[in-house]
Scaffold this active site. Sequence first.
Site, PDB file in Angstrom:
ATOM      1  N   ASP A 103       0.867  -1.163   0.000  1.00 11.66           N
ATOM      2  CA  ASP A 103       0.000   0.000   0.000  1.00 11.66           C
ATOM      3  C   ASP A 103       0.914   1.226   0.000  1.00 11.66           C
ATOM      4  OD1 ASP A 103      -2.179   1.702   0.301  1.00 11.66           O
ATOM      5  OD2 ASP A 103      -2.035   1.630   2.484  1.00 11.66           O
ATOM      6  N   THR A 162       0.530   4.659   0.684  1.00 14.05           N
ATOM      7  CA  THR A 162       0.551   5.592   1.798  1.00 14.05           C
ATOM      8  C   THR A 162       0.854   4.862   3.095  1.00 14.05           C
ATOM      9  OG1 THR A 162      -1.109   6.894   0.669  1.00 14.05           O
ATOM     10  CG2 THR A 162      -0.741   7.393   2.986  1.00 14.05           C
ATOM     11  N   ASP A 194      -1.758  -0.333   6.403  1.00 16.06           N
ATOM     12  CA  ASP A 194      -2.015   0.205   7.736  1.00 16.06           C
ATOM     13  C   ASP A 194      -3.420   0.772   7.884  1.00 16.06           C
ATOM     14  OD1 ASP A 194      -1.685   2.324   6.065  1.00 16.06           O
ATOM     15  OD2 ASP A 194      -0.230   3.390   7.307  1.00 16.06           O
TER      16      ASP A 194
END
Length: 801
Positions: free
Chosen positions: A317, A319, A557
């Site tokens: 991912d 970001t 996250d």
Amino acid sequence: MDTDVDERDQPSPPGGTPPSPGGHDGLTTAQVAERVARGEVNDVPVRSSRSTADIVRANVFTRFNAIIGVLFLVILVVGPIQDGLFGFVIIANTAIGIFQELRAKKTLDSLAVIGEVKPTVRRDGAAAEIHASEIVLGDLVELGPGDKAVVDGEVLEADNFEVDESLLTGEADPVLKKPGDRILSGSFVVAGGGAFTATKVGREAYAVQLAEEASRFTLVHSELRTGISQILKYVTYMMVPAAIGLILSSLLADNQDSSEAVRRTVAGIVPMVPEGLVLLTSVAFAIGVIRLGRQQCLVQELPAIEGLARVDVVCLDKTGTLTEGGMDVTDLRLLDGADEAEVKRVLGALGESDPRPNASLRAIIDEYPDTEQLRCTESLPFSSARKYSGAAFNDAVGESSAWLLGAPDVLLPDGDPNLALIDDLNSQGLRVLLLARAATELSDPAVGEGLKPAAMVVLEQRLRPDAAITLQYFADERVKTKIISGDNAVSVGAVAAKLGLPGADRTVDARTLPADRDEMAKILEENTVFGRVSPQQKRDMVAALQSRGHDVAMTGDGVNDVLALKDADIGVSMGSGSEATRAVAQIVLLNNSFATLPSVVAEGRRVIGNIERVATLFLTKTVYSVLLALLVVITQVPYPFLPRHLTLLSTLTIGVPAFFLALAPNRERAKPHFVRRVMKYSIPAGLIAGVATFSTYLLARVHYEGPNALDAETSAATLTLFLVAMWVLAIIARPYTWWRVLLVGAMGLGFVIVLVTPFLQHFFELQLVGTTMPWAAAAIAAVAAVLLEVAWKVVARRYPD
């Protein structure tokens, strides 16, 4: 809002803040004390590792320890203590295993405390963070995006409160919760917020009835442990008939002292047991946990160390992984003649209306603080499915307006002239959010249509300084990297290009991906960067890669990553990520550093590669022990060795060197088919060692005569077996380094010291008689060494890895 981080869990309000608009004060301090006194507490222990009792039980009460223990007691009755040395070795090994696992448990438990997210409860009218175990029946628990419910309850307050219960029910679609609805422990919030009253705590909670922790859903498969269990099963099948035959042969033998027969029978059974193999596997895993713990890496399931070493595709991912969480507003571009003062006022009000602002909204709040105090009348929380959020305000004169803030390519229609400018900004690696006035109320399903664009907010993301090095590491190790992000595909590609990721110039908008798994897998194989990926698509992409035989690791996250993390072979969460992601991930990077992953991979490779080496040593011993027992039964001769001889040989050629080899650095890439790879070398090596040893023994029986002939025959056979076993060790220790050469040399020197020291000669009953037979024993060992080299090369050529 930000399409990749808006859903991320943010810190709860500090203690002492006013209650939410719902106006419920929660329990009082006195009420909490009453419930604690009655035992109405969420007392389920949070366990990051096995309990001390489980560790002791697992190391002490094993099938092979029981066998060795019985044989040890037999020797204590009939023989001198030196023939019972193997029993003390087992005791020492067990103690080492317990000590190392307890050290690992201490590391895991301390890291779990560091990484623990404390739920927010409202007591005496103020929000406070407490440990999950301190929640009592009737507590008012607050939840926001990314929070996980740790107890069951009934919703009391709800603000567009969307909850994902897929980890419990398998249903992927979020459920909109309203006051009075039930909420189950194990579910997590994907949008909006709310509060619920705890109605079931402790072992009565729904999730606890299924299992104690969220990791129950995705237990990591360990080929290493499964393979060792399979090997031990094979060993048992070989050992039982061989041991029975050896016992019967000893009982029926003529002219043999009964005590001597018992001792030699025990000597034949003991080396069949690969007693140190399970120990070294546990120790290697435990030390791996300790090493990674020093780097603030929490391994929630021990086999995850092994699993990450086996992966060949890592899905990242963007970001929070490639970029840092913080952002900066670099530009504000007005559209269609919008008033700058009004735009800044609305942006400030939007930031103020969100109780849990994400990284992009925090940047907007810092740049445009709310000074006008517009009154928020309605809000629409961000969700990964929508890619935008919104709010409605009343100004000072009572005029109402609704605004949306989110992904421009979602909010603007195809062909809009502003999209070209946005694509240009995205190609520079900048993130763009569109502020637009809504034509309808926020509750209208068509609120995203007919918008009037007002401004573009340009944000700059901060690249992680270690991201490029980590990506290069995976490239060098032939691990494919896939960037899977909810952000604009062009923007994601620009960030990937800055980090030097191959294929970053070919980006794919996930909205164009086919639903068919095979077609999706083909596109995934051919491309690297994917944008505008929905949470369900992330899950589908992991499944598509797995359908092509890939071992997939997923990092993330945000709450939009939970489903993919759960389904991946290995899920990796950042320590600052949402509580839900940490609950389902097998590895949590508490230091939030993507650069820690290479250390985890390296640790896994060390464990797998080294255990494979030492397993070959142990199983070679098992094979030649079984073969010797069978040859003794067939020829009706006394067993060649006493227990003390094989204890000495096992210590010098397997026990001590295996301990060092199991903990040595090893960067070889993990390979599949552990059992086949180990057995294909250990079986021919064991057969060659057994035949060579028994040949020397038979030759010595012809050569030596007299009352002490058996001791001389045993010594000659011991010399051959030691030299052959040392050659196996020398092969296993390749490629040579200075310490490996020193290790092999030290083991050889240890045997020489035994042979030339009178006390040790007597203690181990080892004395080479004459010169003819010892040289013959060495010559047979030399022939066996040549055969070992040939066998190793033939096996490697015929059965390549």
